[in-house]
Write a protein that holds these residues in place. Structure first.
Motif, PDB file in Angstrom:
ATOM      1  N   GLY A 191      88.960-116.618  46.229  1.00  0.00           N
ATOM      2  CA  GLY A 191      88.167-115.617  46.929  1.00  0.00           C
ATOM      3  C   GLY A 191      87.226-116.275  47.929  1.00  0.00           C
ATOM      4  N   ALA A 192      86.426-115.471  48.621  1.00  0.00           N
ATOM      5  CA  ALA A 192      85.476-116.003  49.600  1.00  0.00           C
ATOM      6  C   ALA A 192      84.295-115.052  49.694  1.00  0.00           C
ATOM      7  N   LYS A 193      83.131-115.516  49.285  1.00  0.00           N
ATOM      8  CA  LYS A 193      81.944-114.653  49.227  1.00  0.00           C
ATOM      9  C   LYS A 193      81.606-114.059  50.588  1.00  0.00           C
ATOM     10  N   ILE A 194      81.749-114.853  51.652  1.00  0.00           N
ATOM     11  CA  ILE A 194      81.368-114.343  52.971  1.00  0.00           C
ATOM     12  C   ILE A 194      82.248-113.161  53.375  1.00  0.00           C
ATOM     13  N   LEU A 195      83.524-113.177  53.000  1.00  0.00           N
ATOM     14  CA  LEU A 195      84.399-112.046  53.295  1.00  0.00           C
ATOM     15  C   LEU A 195      83.990-110.822  52.480  1.00  0.00           C
ATOM     16  N   ASP A 196      83.608-111.046  51.229  1.00  0.00           N
ATOM     17  CA  ASP A 196      83.155-109.939  50.369  1.00  0.00           C
ATOM     18  C   ASP A 196      81.896-109.287  50.912  1.00  0.00           C
ATOM     19  N   ASP A 197      81.043-110.082  51.548  1.00  0.00           N
ATOM     20  CA  ASP A 197      79.771-109.554  52.063  1.00  0.00           C
ATOM     21  C   ASP A 197      79.934-108.901  53.434  1.00  0.00           C
ATOM     22  N   VAL A 198      80.682-109.554  54.326  1.00  0.00           N
ATOM     23  CA  VAL A 198      80.719-109.128  55.730  1.00  0.00           C
ATOM     24  C   VAL A 198      81.695-107.981  55.967  1.00  0.00           C
ATOM     25  N   VAL A 199      82.888-108.030  55.361  1.00  0.00           N
ATOM     26  CA  VAL A 199      83.906-107.027  55.676  1.00  0.00           C
ATOM     27  C   VAL A 199      83.458-105.606  55.319  1.00  0.00           C
ATOM     28  N   PRO A 200      82.991-105.337  54.086  1.00  0.00           N
ATOM     29  CA  PRO A 200      82.560-103.962  53.789  1.00  0.00           C
ATOM     30  C   PRO A 200      81.407-103.515  54.683  1.00  0.00           C
ATOM     31  N   ALA A 201      80.452-104.420  54.952  1.00  0.00           N
ATOM     32  CA  ALA A 201      79.314-104.071  55.807  1.00  0.00           C
ATOM     33  C   ALA A 201      79.776-103.715  57.218  1.00  0.00           C
ATOM     34  N   ALA A 202      80.786-104.409  57.716  1.00  0.00           N
ATOM     35  CA  ALA A 202      81.309-104.116  59.058  1.00  0.00           C
ATOM     36  C   ALA A 202      82.006-102.762  59.094  1.00  0.00           C
ATOM     37  N   ILE A 203      82.817-102.479  58.081  1.00  0.00           N
ATOM     38  CA  ILE A 203      83.556-101.212  58.065  1.00  0.00           C
ATOM     39  C   ILE A 203      82.603-100.022  57.986  1.00  0.00           C
ATOM     40  N   LEU A 204      81.480-100.201  57.290  1.00  0.00           N
ATOM     41  CA  LEU A 204      80.484 -99.124  57.207  1.00  0.00           C
ATOM     42  C   LEU A 204      79.900 -98.785  58.578  1.00  0.00           C
ATOM     43  N   GLN A 205      79.901 -99.750  59.498  1.00  0.00           N
ATOM     44  CA  GLN A 205      79.357 -99.516  60.831  1.00  0.00           C
ATOM     45  C   GLN A 205      80.365 -98.858  61.779  1.00  0.00           C
ATOM     46  N   MET A 206      81.611 -98.736  61.353  1.00  0.00           N
ATOM     47  CA  MET A 206      82.665 -98.243  62.236  1.00  0.00           C
ATOM     48  C   MET A 206      82.817 -96.726  62.136  1.00  0.00           C
ATOM     49  N   VAL A 301      86.925-117.947  63.841  1.00  0.00           N
ATOM     50  CA  VAL A 301      85.510-117.597  63.899  1.00  0.00           C
ATOM     51  C   VAL A 301      84.711-118.465  62.919  1.00  0.00           C
ATOM     52  N   PRO A 302      83.780-119.280  63.407  1.00  0.00           N
ATOM     53  CA  PRO A 302      82.917-120.043  62.492  1.00  0.00           C
ATOM     54  C   PRO A 302      82.122-119.097  61.599  1.00  0.00           C
ATOM     55  N   GLN A 303      81.805-119.532  60.399  1.00  0.00           N
ATOM     56  CA  GLN A 303      81.117-118.670  59.435  1.00  0.00           C
ATOM     57  C   GLN A 303      79.817-118.104  59.985  1.00  0.00           C
ATOM     58  N   GLU A 304      79.064-118.920  60.747  1.00  0.00           N
ATOM     59  CA  GLU A 304      77.768-118.464  61.228  1.00  0.00           C
ATOM     60  C   GLU A 304      77.897-117.347  62.274  1.00  0.00           C
ATOM     61  N   LYS A 305      79.071-117.222  62.894  1.00  0.00           N
ATOM     62  CA  LYS A 305      79.283-116.165  63.888  1.00  0.00           C
ATOM     63  C   LYS A 305      80.040-114.962  63.320  1.00  0.00           C
ATOM     64  N   PHE A 306      80.461-115.087  62.084  1.00  0.00           N
ATOM     65  CA  PHE A 306      81.204-114.012  61.428  1.00  0.00           C
ATOM     66  C   PHE A 306      80.192-113.045  60.796  1.00  0.00           C
ATOM     67  N   THR A 307      79.701-112.133  61.609  1.00  0.00           N
ATOM     68  CA  THR A 307      78.654-111.198  61.186  1.00  0.00           C
ATOM     69  C   THR A 307      79.225-109.778  61.127  1.00  0.00           C
ATOM     70  N   PRO A 308      78.579-108.872  60.377  1.00  0.00           N
ATOM     71  CA  PRO A 308      79.056-107.482  60.333  1.00  0.00           C
ATOM     72  C   PRO A 308      79.117-106.833  61.716  1.00  0.00           C
ATOM     73  N   LYS A 309      78.137-107.115  62.562  1.00  0.00           N
ATOM     74  CA  LYS A 309      78.119-106.511  63.903  1.00  0.00           C
ATOM     75  C   LYS A 309      79.311-106.989  64.722  1.00  0.00           C
ATOM     76  N   TRP A 310      79.532-108.312  64.742  1.00  0.00           N
ATOM     77  CA  TRP A 310      80.670-108.852  65.501  1.00  0.00           C
ATOM     78  C   TRP A 310      81.977-108.298  64.964  1.00  0.00           C
ATOM     79  N   LEU A 311      82.123-108.275  63.642  1.00  0.00           N
ATOM     80  CA  LEU A 311      83.381-107.839  63.052  1.00  0.00           C
ATOM     81  C   LEU A 311      83.618-106.349  63.293  1.00  0.00           C
ATOM     82  N   ALA A 312      82.573-105.526  63.181  1.00  0.00           N
ATOM     83  CA  ALA A 312      82.726-104.087  63.419  1.00  0.00           C
ATOM     84  C   ALA A 312      83.202-103.821  64.850  1.00  0.00           C
ATOM     85  N   THR A 313      82.608-104.534  65.809  1.00  0.00           N
ATOM     86  CA  THR A 313      83.015-104.376  67.211  1.00  0.00           C
ATOM     87  C   THR A 313      84.453-104.814  67.418  1.00  0.00           C
ATOM     88  N   THR A 314      84.821-105.953  66.834  1.00  0.00           N
ATOM     89  CA  THR A 314      86.177-106.492  66.999  1.00  0.00           C
ATOM     90  C   THR A 314      87.219-105.596  66.345  1.00  0.00           C
TER      91      THR A 314
END
Length: 348
Positions: A191-206, A301-314
């Motif tokens: 697994g990967a904690k950063i994916l668990d944190d960022v992906v759901p947060a990004a989808i909520l913004q969409m 995407v480097p981890q530091e740039k993999f943010t909910p905002k960036w991912l939601a837009t992408t």
């Protein structure tokens, strides 16, 4: 022809070796597979009928205390002496190594007796064990067209072969994308904690509420993510292990994951757009992701740039433009004939 295959350490080394062993046995060759104790059961369960299996004493050297490194080197040294003696009385015609410290001793013993040696590098940046072993190798076979870190003074031939994958990935090659806003999130076996944190947060913004998420995570995180997706009315299937990885990739429009060599090549074999987030302490993954991004099939995407905002837009841009996803899928597709190429290289 008697062919010795050396593998061990992790599944990333073992599964390609077993795929090649299976083809060599089918071609009528006698195969011996050496491995270390950590993956002995994995090798026994996956080895083709007729292949013999032996265990070597080996352990990783990096990221350990000085005492542990000395012990690991001692194990490798003892194995090298044992195999050198063994090859004196029962000499294989070829030695093929698939990386990791379990490969060092067989390659050294083959070098002593002038046995043709082949080494396979899974990543786009050569690993420590392989870099050390290169001094005794005649042919280096690579998973990617470009591999960094190969010693300049090596006399080995460098041949691009690709990375062997299981048959189900070959069968799923070039399957059409479903165009149903289906997202597959995989952090690998751990697994990967950063994916668990960022992906759901990004989808909520969409605004797109048609997205269906298949999310692979650690067993202890399954219940939390299930609740998070359900509470926010996001269609999702959360699980800790994916039994049919080829099917999961084929059923998705887009992949988000780490950039281990096996993951990247499996995505390329089927042909899918992907957002890859390399493990930030692993230069191998960064190199793998960069090679994939150069195809035009996705993003590194480097981890530091993999943010909910960036991912939601992408994600919004991609899922709102299925034609773009389809074009990215075609660019990411890399025909995989690695097993046949490697076996031809070994036996010619």
């Amino acid at each position: 022809m008697k062919i010795w295959i050396a593998t061990g350490g992790t599944g990333g080394h073992v599964y390609p070796a077993l795929s090649v062993a299976d083809e060599l046995v089918a071609r009528g060759h006698s195969v011996i597979i050496s491995t270390d104790g950590r993956v002995k059961k994995m090798v026994r369960d996956g080895a083709p009928a007729g292949a013999r299996i032996t265990t070597v004493w080996a352990a990783g050297v990096g990221a350990k205390s000085k005492i542990q490194q000395i012990i690991a080197l001692f194990k490798i040294g003892v194995s090298a002496i044992w195999l050198t003696v063994r090859f004196l009385f029962s000499r294989p015609a070829r030695v093929v190594a698939f990386g990791g410290y379990a490969s060092v001793a067989p390659v050294f013993a083959a070098h002593v007796w002038h046995i043709p040696t082949f080494l396979h590098e899974q990543n786009a940046a050569i690993g420590r064990a392989n870099k050390f072993t290169m001094r005794w190798v005649r042919t280096l076979m690579t998973s990617f067209h470009s591999v960094s870190g190969i010693p300049n003074n090596t006399s080995a031939r460098v041949v691009y072969t690709g990375l062997p994958v299981r048959r189900e990935f070959i069968d799923a090659a070039a399957c059409p994308i479903p165009k149903e806003s289906r997202l597959f999130v995989t952090g690998g076996s751990l697994g990967a904690k950063i994916l668990d944190d960022v992906v759901p947060a990004a989808i909520l913004q969409m605004k797109n509420k048609r997205i269906f998420v298949m999310h692979q995570t650690r067993p202890e995180n399954v219940a939390r993510l299930q609740k998070l997706y359900a509470d926010n009315k996001i269609h999702a299937n959360v699980l800790s292990f994916v039994h049919d990885m080829a099917g999961a990739i084929c059923a998705s429009d887009l992949i988000i994951g780490r950039a281990g060599a096996s993951t990247v090549v499996e995505i390329e074999t089927i042909g899918r757009p992907a957002i890859l987030v390399p493990l930030n302490i692993n230069p191998d993954q960064a190199a793998n992701a960069a090679c994939f991004a150069q195809l035009g099939g996705g993003f590194s995407v480097p981890q530091e740039k993999f943010t909910p905002k960036w991912l939601a837009t992408t994600l919004t841009e991609l899922f709102d433009n299925p034609l773009r996803l389809e074009k990215m899928a075609k660019k990411s597709l890399v025909p995989n004939n690695a097993v046949q190429i490697i076996c031809d290289e070994i036996t010619k």
